[in-house]
Design an enzyme around this catalytic site. Structure first.
Site, short mmCIF file in Angstrom:
data_model
loop_
_atom_site.label_atom_id
_atom_site.label_comp_id
_atom_site.label_asym_id
_atom_site.label_seq_id
_atom_site.Cartn_x
_atom_site.Cartn_y
_atom_site.Cartn_z
N HIS A 1 39.46 11.41 -3.86
CA HIS A 1 39.02 11.92 -2.55
C HIS A 1 40.16 11.81 -1.52
O HIS A 1 40.04 11.08 -0.53
CB HIS A 1 37.79 11.14 -2.06
CG HIS A 1 36.62 12.03 -1.73
ND1 HIS A 1 35.98 12.78 -2.68
CD2 HIS A 1 35.99 12.29 -0.56
CE1 HIS A 1 35.00 13.44 -2.12
NE2 HIS A 1 34.98 13.19 -0.82
N ASP B 1 38.25 15.91 4.49
CA ASP B 1 37.20 16.91 4.24
C ASP B 1 37.77 17.96 3.30
O ASP B 1 38.98 18.17 3.22
CB ASP B 1 36.74 17.56 5.55
CG ASP B 1 35.44 18.33 5.39
OD1 ASP B 1 34.77 18.15 4.35
OD2 ASP B 1 35.10 19.12 6.29
N GLY B 2 36.87 18.64 2.58
CA GLY B 2 37.29 19.71 1.67
C GLY B 2 37.47 19.28 0.24
O GLY B 2 37.81 20.10 -0.62
N ASN B 3 37.24 18.01 -0.08
CA ASN B 3 37.50 17.50 -1.43
C ASN B 3 36.63 18.16 -2.50
O ASN B 3 37.09 18.45 -3.59
CB ASN B 3 37.29 15.99 -1.47
CG ASN B 3 38.26 15.25 -0.57
OD1 ASN B 3 39.42 15.09 -0.89
ND2 ASN B 3 37.76 14.78 0.56
N GLY B 4 35.34 18.37 -2.18
CA GLY B 4 34.43 18.91 -3.18
C GLY B 4 34.82 20.30 -3.64
O GLY B 4 34.85 20.59 -4.84
N ARG B 5 35.13 21.18 -2.68
CA ARG B 5 35.50 22.55 -3.05
C ARG B 5 36.86 22.58 -3.77
O ARG B 5 37.06 23.35 -4.70
CB ARG B 5 35.52 23.44 -1.81
CG ARG B 5 34.14 24.01 -1.47
CD ARG B 5 34.00 24.28 0.00
NE ARG B 5 33.99 23.04 0.77
CZ ARG B 5 34.03 23.00 2.09
NH1 ARG B 5 34.10 24.11 2.77
NH2 ARG B 5 34.01 21.85 2.72
N LEU B 6 37.79 21.72 -3.35
CA LEU B 6 39.08 21.65 -4.05
C LEU B 6 38.90 21.09 -5.46
O LEU B 6 39.60 21.52 -6.39
CB LEU B 6 40.06 20.79 -3.26
CG LEU B 6 40.57 21.40 -1.96
CD1 LEU B 6 41.56 20.46 -1.28
CD2 LEU B 6 41.23 22.74 -2.20
N HIS B 7 38.00 20.16 -5.62
CA HIS B 7 37.69 19.62 -6.95
C HIS B 7 37.24 20.74 -7.89
O HIS B 7 37.72 20.86 -9.02
CB HIS B 7 36.62 18.54 -6.79
CG HIS B 7 35.63 18.42 -7.89
ND1 HIS B 7 35.94 17.96 -9.15
CD2 HIS B 7 34.29 18.68 -7.92
CE1 HIS B 7 34.86 17.95 -9.90
NE2 HIS B 7 33.85 18.38 -9.17
N ARG B 8 36.36 21.61 -7.41
CA ARG B 8 35.90 22.71 -8.27
C ARG B 8 36.97 23.78 -8.42
O ARG B 8 37.06 24.44 -9.45
CB ARG B 8 34.59 23.28 -7.69
CG ARG B 8 33.44 22.28 -7.85
CD ARG B 8 32.13 22.82 -7.32
NE ARG B 8 32.10 22.94 -5.87
CZ ARG B 8 31.85 21.94 -5.04
NH1 ARG B 8 31.60 20.72 -5.50
NH2 ARG B 8 31.82 22.12 -3.73
#
Length: 537
Positions: A362, A366-373
């Site tokens: 992480h 902010d923005g980690n979830g979308r970058l993860h995908r």
């Protein structure tokens, strides 16, 4: 003539006796456990003696996440697994010593790099040197020697090995490995799927073996081989938009359509640029858009996922992110993994390791979830797994399986959280007080790989055929209804959508309002056209 140096022999005997005394002293302070029914708040299926990693964690008081499956020696004469334990028979019982339980762990449990690194720090170099000196040609001794130096970045006071066949560091019968390179000093083959900065491990499981045997990439190409080029292009465009929208929905966001389209365009370019800090920060800027209230770039303070106490505002973490001091090294580890290791791994395994490693770290505010995908798309595209011009709608499938997705994320976070010492800050954040970097470098990505394989398989088995079939029906419907009634494309689209959402029937409301101009006969013929197309295709 052989000259015997009495003083050298004497020094060796003193050093050897010193090591024995240290082993005895440790054994008095931290004896290996006997039979127990509960181990570190985990119930055993029956009374048994912890072995391998469980015994080492207990004896050396290692502060590290427990392996998903622990081992113990039970009273029965059969090996069985239950409740997060694998119980072995009395004949499997190892010697109650460092080398006994280390050998057991490597033989039966594979590599848990976080536990091993904490263990080596706890033992110090002398016990490991003693293990190697006692069996300089033994494959387990040489693997332990290599792992000590690889994990700690420090050489033991040992001469290079001169005998012994080259042994693989990772037992490929237990865990997925990389191609590897020889280490002449230890006479082992370093087939670890990563670097000391980032090396997730994935166990071989029947589910993963079955997915890899299917050759999902070939299946996807076969599914699309009969699809006309224009239809394939429209399928790809729809799935891209669907994936972008789903990625925002997973985060609980409903942004404007133009922002969804922009992120979809970025996903469509996945795999074209190598992953490094600059690229990740570029992507974060695109994801965030309006950054007036968000710090861009690597975090400069702690981070967590969870809630805040309604009364005090204190953080209530479900997951604590990596310390901001560790972020540059961890991101460098992700970069090296993507550049040097992932190309030699199965693409889905590599995508699971990289993407879920990123989300546990992480690194951004902010923005980690979308970058993860996005990283999933990046690896699949860069390795040529996707059919040309097509993006697997992984986020859309994840949205459908959102509870399973959360469980996969928690499969490690729950084991990690008890080993992160933190305190709340004045700003409602967390400050991590202990050294946690290795917990993000080394984690068991097996559940994550199984989940991602299931998502990709669903795309191939269901989503791709369903979308191409949908467009075939849609095209046939527009063509045949246009020959019956003259209406604008926009109205045809609405008519088709109403029928699609209502199992081929036009609702009473639609008949009375949007399509009140249709006669009963025309409505019946349109419904019959839709039904026939569904049957034929």
């Amino acid at each position: 003539m052989i000259v015997i140096d009495i003083h050298e022999i004497h020094r060796f005997e003193i050093n050897h006796r010193s090591r024995e005394l240290k082993f005895m002293e440790h054994a008095r302070r931290n004896p290996f456990s006997g039979a127990v029914t509960v181990f570190h708040e985990r119930w055993l299926p029956e009374k048994a003696t912890p072995a391998g990693y469980a015994a080492l964690i207990d004896a050396y008081a290692l502060a590290a996440p427990l392996p998903r499956t622990l081992s113990a020696i039970g009273p029965r004469h059969k090996v069985y697994a239950a409740d997060g334990w694998r119980l072995y028979t009395p004949r499997h019982e190892p010697e109650a010593s460092l080398i006994g339980h280390l050998t057991f762990a490597l033989r039966y449990e594979g590599l848990d790099l976080a536990v091993l690194k904490r263990l080596f720090k706890a033992t110090g170099p002398e016990p490991i040197q003693a293990i190697v000196e006692a069996a300089p040609t033994g494959s387990y001794a040489r693997r332990i020697w290599f792992l000590y130096e690889w994990l700690l970045g420090a050489e033991l006071d040992l001469p290079d090995a001169t005998r012994g066949n080259y042994a693989p560091v990772v037992d490929a019968k237990l865990q997925w490995d990389a191609e590897g390179a020889p280490s002449p000093r230890h006479r082992v083959r370093n087939n670890l799927p990563g670097t000391p900065d980032f090396c997730p491990m994935i166990f071989r499981t029947p589910a993963i073996e079955a997915f890899i045997a299917r050759d999902l990439a070939a299946e996807a190409r076969a599914v699309l081989a009969e699809v006309p080029a224009d239809l394939l292009a429209r399928t790809a465009a729809f799935l891209l938009l669907k994936d972008s929208r789903s990625s925002f929905q997973i985060e609980g966001e409903n942004p404007p359509q133009d922002r969804i389209r922009r992120w979809g365009q970025i996903i469509g370019e996945a795999g074209r640029h190598p992953i490094d800090r600059a690229e990740l920060e570029r992507l974060q800027r695109i994801v965030i858009g309006d950054a007036r209230f968000v710090h861009l770039g690597l975090r400069q303070e702690g981070g967590f996922i969870g809630e805040h106490d309604r009364t005090t505002g204190a953080p209530l973490p479900d997951h604590v992110s990596a310390r901001h001091e560790d972020l540059p090294a961890l991101i460098a580890g992700l970069e090296a993994f993507d550049r040097d290791v992932a190309p030699g791994l199965d693409p889905v395994l590599a995508a699971a390791g990289l993407a879920f490693g990123f989300v546990y770290i992480h690194p951004f505010e902010d923005g980690n979830g979308r970058l993860h995908r996005y990283l999933i798309h990046h690896v699949l595209a860069a390795r040529g797994f996707n059919p040309p011009g097509l993006v697997f709608p992984v986020s859309a499938v994840i949205l459908e399986r959102i509870e399973a997705y959360r469980q996969v994320l928690e499969s490690y976070s729950r084991r990690l959280l008890p080993h992160v010492s933190w305190r709340p800050t004045d700003r409602g954040n967390v400050e991590v007080l202990n050294d946690t970097g290795d917990f993000y470098r080394f984690f068991d990505a097996t559940p994550h790989a199984e989940f991602l394989f299931a998502c990709v398989a669903q795309t191939i088995d269901s989503d791709l055929p369903a979308e191409t079939r949908f467009l075939r029906v849609y095209d046939g419907f527009k063509s045949r209804v246009s020959g019956l009634i003259d209406m604008p494309d926009r109205t045809l689209d609405l008519l088709f959508r109403f029928l699609h959402q209502n199992d081929g029937r036009l609702s009473e409301r639609a008949r009375a309002r949007e399509f009140g101009a249709l006669t009963e006969e025309e409505t019946g013929r349109i419904e019959a056209i839709y039904a026939q197309l569904q049957k034929d295709l």
